[in-house]
Design an enzyme around this catalytic site. Structure first.
Site, PDB file in Angstrom:
ATOM      1  N   ASP A 196       0.626  -1.184   0.145  1.00  0.00           N
ATOM      2  CA  ASP A 196      -0.033  -0.083  -0.183  1.00  0.00           C
ATOM      3  C   ASP A 196       0.814   1.290  -0.062  1.00  0.00           C
ATOM      4  O   ASP A 196       1.018   1.638   1.312  1.00  0.00           O
ATOM      5  CB  ASP A 196      -0.895  -0.471   1.166  1.00  0.00           C
ATOM      6  CG  ASP A 196      -0.259  -0.107   2.867  1.00  0.00           C
ATOM      7  OD1 ASP A 196       1.348  -0.828   2.847  1.00  0.00           O
ATOM      8  OD2 ASP A 196      -0.733   0.429   4.207  1.00  0.00           O
ATOM      9  N   HIS A 224       9.949  -0.646   8.614  1.00  0.00           N
ATOM     10  CA  HIS A 224       8.885  -1.241   8.410  1.00  0.00           C
ATOM     11  C   HIS A 224       8.742  -2.287   7.604  1.00  0.00           C
ATOM     12  O   HIS A 224       9.269  -3.430   7.580  1.00  0.00           O
ATOM     13  CB  HIS A 224       7.437  -1.172   9.191  1.00  0.00           C
ATOM     14  CG  HIS A 224       7.437   0.428  10.148  1.00  0.00           C
ATOM     15  ND1 HIS A 224       7.006  -0.566  11.186  1.00  0.00           N
ATOM     16  CD2 HIS A 224       6.469   1.302   9.680  1.00  0.00           C
ATOM     17  CE1 HIS A 224       6.547   0.445  11.471  1.00  0.00           C
ATOM     18  NE2 HIS A 224       7.014   2.179  11.307  1.00  0.00           N
TER      19      HIS A 224
HETATM   20 CA   LIG Z   1       2.854  -0.941   4.153  1.00  0.00          CA
END
Ligand SMILES: [Ca+2]
Length: 320
Positions: A11, A244
Site C-alpha cells: 500500500d 517496517h
Molecule cells: Ca505498508
C-alpha cells in the site's frame, strides 16, 4: 539466477516504496508482481503510487490493483498523518501516469501466479491482508502451493512494543483483522515481522542523508519522501524512522538476522482489543482454546538492526 520469486502486496506508502527498492535491486529477488491494497491511502492512490514507482525506476513487474476496503465491507481507514495525503510524503507527483495496472484483480493475479509456479512464489504482504484473504476464499488450495508468506504486521508485546493504532493493534492488522485471521488460519508457512522488531530498527537522519548522497536518484528519492514521514517519528521522540516494510523484505534474503517464536496466531476481531495479534507459543500447555487446530507460524521477536541497515544500504548502492 534469482532464488526468490516474490509477489509484493503493498500500500505505497513511504516505507513500502523503500522496501520496493530493496526488492528491485537485490540480485537474489525476482519481483514477479506488485499487488496493491487499501491502507496507507485509498487503493486508487496506492495503485497510482505503485505505477509511478514502476515507471520512474524501471521496474518490470506488473501491477494488479487490489481491494478497496476490508473483507467485512466496512469503510477503510487510512494513515495520511504518517504518509501524507498522497501516500508518498507529499512530494510532487506527475498528474498523469502512463503505465497502467493489468486488468486482473490482485487476488486473482496471486492465484494465477502461484498456480503457474507451484512451490516457488513468496508472498510478501506489507499492507492490509485483504488480498490474501480474498485469494484464499477463491482458491484455498493455493495455501499448499506457495513457498512462504512473509507479513509486516501485528504487535505481540515483545520488549514492551505496543500497537501503533491502539495500544493493542498495529495498523496493517487493525485495517482488516478478519482478513488477517483468515490468513493465519491457512496452512501455509507464515513469518510475521511485527512492531516487536520493526520498532527496533531505526534509520536516523544521518543514515538517510548519506543514502541520499550515495545511492543516486533512488537515494535522493528516499530522502525526499522521508521528510514528512520522519517528522511523524521525530515528533514521537524517536531517533529515526522505523523500518517496517523493508525489514520484512530483508527477511526474505537474510532470515538469520531475525529470531522467531513458533505457534498459532489469532487476531481479535471485536471489542476493545480489535486488531490485536496473539500467538500461543509452542511448548506452553493450555486448556482447550481458540488456537487449537490452527497451523503454527513464526513470529519475529529479535532482530540484528545494524547488519540489517548495512544490507539495505549495500543493496541500494547497486542502483548507482
Ligand atoms: Ca505498508
Amino acid at each position: 539466477m534469482p532464488s526468490h520469486k516474490v509477489i509484493y502486496d503493498t500500500d505505497p506508502g513511504v516505507d513500502d516504496a523503500m522496501a520496493l527498492f530493496f526488492l528491485h535491486y537485490h540480485p537474489d529477488i525476482e519481483l514477479v508482481g506488485i499487488t496493491t491494497c487499501h491502507g496507507n491511502a485509498p487503493v486508487e492512490i496506492t495503485t497510482r503510487n505503485a505505477l509511478y514507482l514502476k515507471e520512474r525506476f524501471g521496474i518490470d513487474a506488473p501491477v494488479a490493483r487490489g481491494a478497496a476496503g476490508p473483507v467485512t465491507g466496512d469503510d477503510a481507514h487510512h494513515a495520511a498523518v504518517v504518509h501524507g495525503d498522497n501516500g508518498l510524503g507529499e512530494i510532487e507527483l506527475p498528474a498523469e501516469i502512463k503505465t497502467k495496472a493489468i486488468d486482473t484483480p490482485a487476488h486473482r493475479f496471486i492465484i494465477e501466479t502461484v498456480r503457474k509456479h507451484p512451490g516457488e512464489v513468496t508472498l510478501l504482504a506489507v499492507g492490509r491482508m485483504t488480498n490474501l484473504a480474498l485469494a484464499l476464499r477463491e482458491d484455498p488450495e493455493i495455501a499448499g502451493l506457495v513457498r512462504q508468506v512473509v507479513v509486516m504486521g501485528g504487535a505481540f508485546g515483545y520488549r514492551g512494543h505496543l500497537g501503533n493504532v491502539t495500544p493493542a493493534a498495529e495498523a496493517n492488522i487493525h485495517g482488516d483483522p478478519h482478513a488477517a485471521d483468515e490468513m493465519f488460519a491457512a496452512a501455509w508457512p507464515v513469518t510475521v515481522i511485527g512492531l516487536d522488531v520493526t520498532h527496533e530498527v531505526l534509520m536516523p537522519q544521518d543514515y538517510l542523508r548519506r543514502l541520499g548522497e550515495e545511492a543516486g536518484e533512488v537515494g535522493r528519492f528516499i530522502w525526499d519522501i522521508t521528510r514528512f514521514y520522519e517528522n511523524f517519528y521525530l515528533d514521537k521522540g524517536l531517533a529515526g524512522i522505523s523500518v517496517h516494510d523493508a525489514s520484512a523484505a530483508i527477511y526474505l534474503v537474510a532470515p538469520d538476522l531475525f529470531e522467531t517464536r513458533s505457534g498459532p496466531v489469532r487476531v481479535v476481531c471485536e471489542g476493545l482489543a480489535f486488531g490485536q495479534t496473539i500467538q500461543r507459543p509452542a511448548g506452553i500447555g493450555f486448556p482447550p482454546n481458540d488456537w487449537d487446530g490452527r497451523p503454527s507460524h513464526a513470529v519475529c521477536i529479535e532482530v540484528k538492526d545494524q547488519p540489517l541497515l548495512d544490507l539495505y544500504r549495500q543493496t541500494l548502492l547497486r542502483a548507482v
